[in-house]
Design an enzyme around this catalytic site. Structure first.
Site, PDB file in Angstrom:
ATOM      1  N   ASP A 256     109.147  44.132  45.014  1.00  0.00           N
ATOM      2  CA  ASP A 256     107.722  44.432  45.117  1.00  0.00           C
ATOM      3  C   ASP A 256     106.888  43.875  43.963  1.00  0.00           C
ATOM      4  O   ASP A 256     105.765  43.437  44.151  1.00  0.00           O
ATOM      5  CB  ASP A 256     107.518  45.944  45.265  1.00  0.00           C
ATOM      6  CG  ASP A 256     107.950  46.433  46.636  1.00  0.00           C
ATOM      7  OD1 ASP A 256     107.842  45.650  47.600  1.00  0.00           O
ATOM      8  OD2 ASP A 256     108.403  47.583  46.752  1.00  0.00           O
TER       9      ASP A 256
ATOM     10  N   SER B  49     113.943  57.364  46.458  1.00  0.00           N
ATOM     11  CA  SER B  49     112.696  56.623  46.292  1.00  0.00           C
ATOM     12  C   SER B  49     112.237  56.216  47.684  1.00  0.00           C
ATOM     13  O   SER B  49     112.986  55.580  48.433  1.00  0.00           O
ATOM     14  CB  SER B  49     112.958  55.385  45.424  1.00  0.00           C
ATOM     15  OG  SER B  49     111.945  54.438  45.649  1.00  0.00           O
TER      16      SER B  49
ATOM     17  N   ASP C  40     104.837  57.798  38.192  1.00  0.00           N
ATOM     18  CA  ASP C  40     104.724  56.506  37.497  1.00  0.00           C
ATOM     19  C   ASP C  40     103.272  56.045  37.363  1.00  0.00           C
ATOM     20  O   ASP C  40     102.808  55.721  36.272  1.00  0.00           O
ATOM     21  CB  ASP C  40     105.510  55.413  38.239  1.00  0.00           C
ATOM     22  CG  ASP C  40     107.016  55.559  38.061  1.00  0.00           C
ATOM     23  OD1 ASP C  40     107.448  56.190  37.077  1.00  0.00           O
ATOM     24  OD2 ASP C  40     107.760  55.021  38.912  1.00  0.00           O
TER      25      ASP C  40
ATOM     26  N   ARG D 138     102.683  44.739  51.005  1.00  0.00           N
ATOM     27  CA  ARG D 138     102.325  44.349  49.632  1.00  0.00           C
ATOM     28  C   ARG D 138     101.213  43.305  49.532  1.00  0.00           C
ATOM     29  O   ARG D 138     100.292  43.468  48.729  1.00  0.00           O
ATOM     30  CB  ARG D 138     103.560  43.872  48.858  1.00  0.00           C
ATOM     31  CG  ARG D 138     104.650  44.929  48.700  1.00  0.00           C
ATOM     32  CD  ARG D 138     104.125  46.237  48.180  1.00  0.00           C
ATOM     33  NE  ARG D 138     105.194  47.217  48.017  1.00  0.00           N
ATOM     34  CZ  ARG D 138     105.000  48.502  47.818  1.00  0.00           C
ATOM     35  NH1 ARG D 138     103.776  48.996  47.790  1.00  0.00           N
ATOM     36  NH2 ARG D 138     106.014  49.312  47.653  1.00  0.00           N
TER      37      ARG D 138
HETATM   38  N1  ARG Z   1     114.003  46.863  49.842  1.00  0.00           N
HETATM   39  C1  ARG Z   1     112.753  46.920  50.536  1.00  0.00           C
HETATM   40  C2  ARG Z   1     111.942  45.676  50.280  1.00  0.00           C
HETATM   41  O1  ARG Z   1     112.189  44.992  49.317  1.00  0.00           O
HETATM   42  C3  ARG Z   1     111.968  48.172  50.213  1.00  0.00           C
HETATM   43  C4  ARG Z   1     111.535  48.317  48.798  1.00  0.00           C
HETATM   44  C5  ARG Z   1     110.842  49.613  48.471  1.00  0.00           C
HETATM   45  N2  ARG Z   1     111.733  50.692  48.717  1.00  0.00           N
HETATM   46  C6  ARG Z   1     111.648  51.946  48.249  1.00  0.00           C
HETATM   47  N3  ARG Z   1     112.518  52.789  48.671  1.00  0.00           N
HETATM   48  N4  ARG Z   1     110.750  52.319  47.390  1.00  0.00           N
HETATM   49  O2  ARG Z   1     111.050  45.357  51.036  1.00  0.00           O
END
Ligand code: ARG
Length: 410
Positions: A124, A176, A15, A95
């Site tokens: 995110d 992922s 990506d 983040r």
């Molecule tokens: N659900 C989790 C959060 O919102 C992780 C998000 C990212 N997860 C991932 N498998 N890329 O903090």
């Protein structure tokens, strides 16, 4: 000269690699990539070459591990913040720091835009954009994954091949995955069915409990004012300490979380987490609080932890409320100094002992032996007054009920 200058939060995956080229063309822009090292094990090798080949003019890679643990993770640990009482939020806490570091590069490079590779239905994107907005209200946020024409991975791969963007030769994981020192998030693929038990290939670093050692391991963890400082008597820096607990916990299958969670964007999603150190440290820290915190502070703090976890999960790390709650939490931690012994065994973490100079546990008051100092006789008067409102309430209620019954019979 290019019209725009964009700093891209770059992971090196498909990506963000496609994004570099796509933004360069669609925004007539010079692209600078930024990658923060939060302790992810897989993604950093060959990153610079990849970013340059994809069309970046400059590449930043910054080691943020210490800052991540000490300025972001540990404050949340001290708070006892778990989203929906289960998720230690490794991804969520990372983040705001990535956003902050991204903004710093944007300022240094005089960029007018930043871009991230989050999808349009996750948390995110919110965390990135709200954090960038809080720190640099004038910077423009771009989210190409919400904007571009590609409808599948295959279309992105075709685009990458057509533009000589390096595509990973290794077979992609069917999941992922987002990884850092505080934990790994694993989603998508077969995991989307909440009735499917996560298959063996969904395990990243953890030993499945069936294969965990038959011998338990006892670890002693010392905290100073709410911060973990020593393991088994050895003083350790934050990174080594968390890594050591990740290794020990993973070996015993501790810290695997399978949850359906409520996303900010309104959907429920199924996520698997592997967070050995986070699980052990949250558990041990809580056990230490049980002996060092006054009852009312401890009870009130759990309300704060709940609110604080929501703020982190929902992208509001850089908010005045999070800072104000932090001040409360930090005050409570002045007494959270001491040692906790935990036992790791087949996916479980149990407490085997705790001690603190600040312990409020008073053996003379707690004991049922002859040494007992508790004033048993005083309980009688205490109960009389304590239960008085209920007695009064029911005396009145029963009188009215009886009168009504009498009237009905008459
Ligand atoms: N659900 C989790 C959060 O919102 C992780 C998000 C990212 N997860 C991932 N498998 N890329 O903090």
């Amino acid at each position: 000269m290019a019209k725009n200058k964009i700093v891209v939060a770059y992971s090196g995956g498909l990506d963000t690699s496609v994004m570099v080229k796509w933004l360069k063309d669609n925004y007539d822009a010079e692209i600078i990539t930024f990658t923060g090292n939060l302790g992810q094990t897989k993604e950093l090798t060959g990153l610079k070459e990849k970013a340059l080949k994809s069309g970046a003019s400059k590449v930043y890679i910054k080691d943020l591990q210490k800052e991540f643990l000490e300025e972001y993770v540990f404050p949340a640990l001290k708070t006892g913040a778990m989203y929906e009482e289960a998720y230690p939020m490794a991804t969520s806490i990372g983040r705001p720091l990535l956003a902050k570091a991204l903004v710093e590069v944007a300022r240094k490079e005089n960029a007018n835009m930043v871009a991230h590779g989050c999808t349009g239905k996750g948390n995110d994107q919110v965390r990135f954009e709200v954090s960038v907005g809080a720190l640099a209200p004038d910077l423009i946020n771009l989210a190409p994954l919400r904007m571009w024409q590609f409808k599948s991975r295959e279309e992105e791969i075709d685009y990458a091949k057509a533009h000589n963007i390096p595509v990973a030769a290794t077979k992609d994981s069917p999941y992922s995955i987002d990884e850092n020192l505080w934990g790994t998030s694993i989603e998508c693929g077969v995991l989307e069915d909440p009735m499917v038990e996560p298959p063996a290939d969904s395990y990243q670093s953890l030993t499945p409990i069936e294969q965990a050692p038959d011998e338990p391991e006892i670890i002693s963890i010392e905290f100073s004012e709410g911060l973990p400082v020593c393991i088994n008597g050895n003083e350790m820096d934050s990174i080594s300490l968390v890594k050591a607990l990740n290794t020990a916990g993973a070996k015993h299958g501790v810290g695997r979380i399978d949850m359906i969670e409520n996303r900010l964007v309104g959907i429920k999603s199924r996520e698997i987490y592997e967070a050995p150190a986070a699980t052990i440290l949250h558990f041990a820290h809580k056990e230490l609080e049980r002996i060092t915190l006054d009852k009312s502070v401890m009870h009130y703090k759990s309300l704060v932890a709940h609110e604080y976890a929501n703020l982190i999960y929902n992208g509001l790390w850089f908010s005045p409320l999070r800072e104000a709650l932090q001040a409360f939490v930090d005050k409570t931690q002045e007494r959270v100094t001491g040692l906790v012994k935990v036992k790791l065994y087949k996916g479980n973490v149990r407490v085997s002992g705790r001690t603190s100079a600040y312990s409020l546990y008073d053996p003379a008051l707690a004991t049922y032996t002859a040494e007992d100092q508790f004033d048993h006789a005083a309980s009688e008067g205490f109960i009389k007054i304590y239960g008085l409102p209920l007695k009064t309430y029911n005396r009145v209620t029963q009188k009215i009920t009886n009168e009504k019954k009498k009237k009905a019979v008459a």
